[in-house]
Design an enzyme around this catalytic site. Structure first.
Site: not given
Ligand code: NAD
Length: 257
Positions: A140, A153
């Site tokens: 991120s 985080y």
């Molecule tokens: P999201 O909540 O849409 O998806 C998260 C996924 O992780 C889901 O499929 C959920 O079931 C799974 N998950 C959660 N806990 C889990 C566990 N203990 N075991 C297995 N699976 C698990 O989130 P997202 O926004 O798609 O985030 C995905 C990644 O991208 C994360 O690492 C997040 O930190 C990173 N990220 C997101 C953003 C953003 O703006 N959305 C920005 C930078 C980084």
């Protein structure tokens, strides 16, 4: 065009959001896919299966090293191993450090950081044996800069970038690469919750979305899961073979400020 035919990709946390977007791009490029994540996986499986390749789902909770090991055993048994590992599963919790619930700290470190270590140590031997592999860690912008209220985080994502550099160096003379991608805001359930919190505090929904972007992301536009998928695909291509240990921003200008 990059073809991933014959390769198997494991994307953690791919039942929604960014992980699903990445899985779709890799499946379209010909990869077999192992999905992982909570909730009803049938919709995600059906979406990925439309590209015609083999698709599986393993429900491992990646906060538990034993379940991650079971997922890799499943990958070996059903797919002949993992060629592309995308460590994407992640959660968020926002609170001031002195009020941060200890159990939320522990789960964020376990899911967002320690799982990357466990998947890497379990996946790397198979990649080395096959003489090719790609590890892509979804970090991120918070792996490089901070925001208030996000102690766990930010600590986890900084750790992911450090781990990525070490693995990038330890694999530097092989055909295995390890890199991190640093997205800015992407409109997924994880971010929608932060918009909902603003709405609950009295802000109009459109305004809440605008304010969230305006505070950090100069483009005022969200990064999309498919843009992130295309960047993963590039890192899997021959053109990406000498990108090693990098932390690649895709953030609408967030880190340029
Ligand atoms: P999201 O909540 O849409 O998806 C998260 C996924 O992780 C889901 O499929 C959920 O079931 C799974 N998950 C959660 N806990 C889990 C566990 N203990 N075991 C297995 N699976 C698990 O989130 P997202 O926004 O798609 O985030 C995905 C990644 O991208 C994360 O690492 C997040 O930190 C990173 N990220 C997101 C953003 C953003 O703006 N959305 C920005 C930078 C980084």
């Amino acid at each position: 065009m990059t073809t991933l035919s014959g390769k198997t990709a494991l994307v953690t946390g791919s039942t929604s959001g960014i992980g699903l977007g990445i899985a779709l791009v890799l499946a379209k490029a010909g990869a077999k896919l192992i999905l992982n994540g909570f909730g009803d996986a049938s919709k995600a499986i059906a979406e990925v299966a439309q590209f015609g390749g083999q698709v599986g789902h393993h429900p491992a909770d990646v906060s538990d090293p034993a379940q991650i090991a079971e997922m890799f055993a499943y990958a070996e048994r059903e797919f002949g191993g993992v060629d592309i590992l995308v460590n994407n599963a992640g959660i968020q919790h926002v609170a001031a450090v002195e009020e941060f619930p200890v159990e939320r700290w522990d789960s964020i470190i376990a899911i967002n950081l320690s799982s990357v270590f466990h998947s890497t140590r379990l996946g790397l031997p198979g990649m080395r044996a096959k003489g090719w592999g790609r590890i892509v860690n979804i970090a991120s912008v918070h792996g490089q800069v901070d925001s208030v209220g996000k102690a766990a985080y930010v600590a986890a994502k900084h750790g992911v970038i450090g781990l990525t550099k070490v693995v990038g160096l330890e694999t530097a003379t092989s055909n295995v690469t390890c890199n991190a991608i640093c997205p800015g805001w992407v409109l997924t359930p994880l971010v929608q919750k932060q918009i909902d919190d603003r709405v609950a505090a009295g802000t109009d929904p459109q305004q809440a979305q605008h304010d969230l972007l305006a505070e950090k992301q100069p483009s005022l536009a969200f990064v999309t899961p498919s843009q992130l998928g295309e960047l993963v695909l590039f890192l899997c291509s021959e053109a990406g073979a000498q990108v090693r240990g990098a932390a690649w921003n895709i953030d609408g200008g967030w880190l340029a400020q």
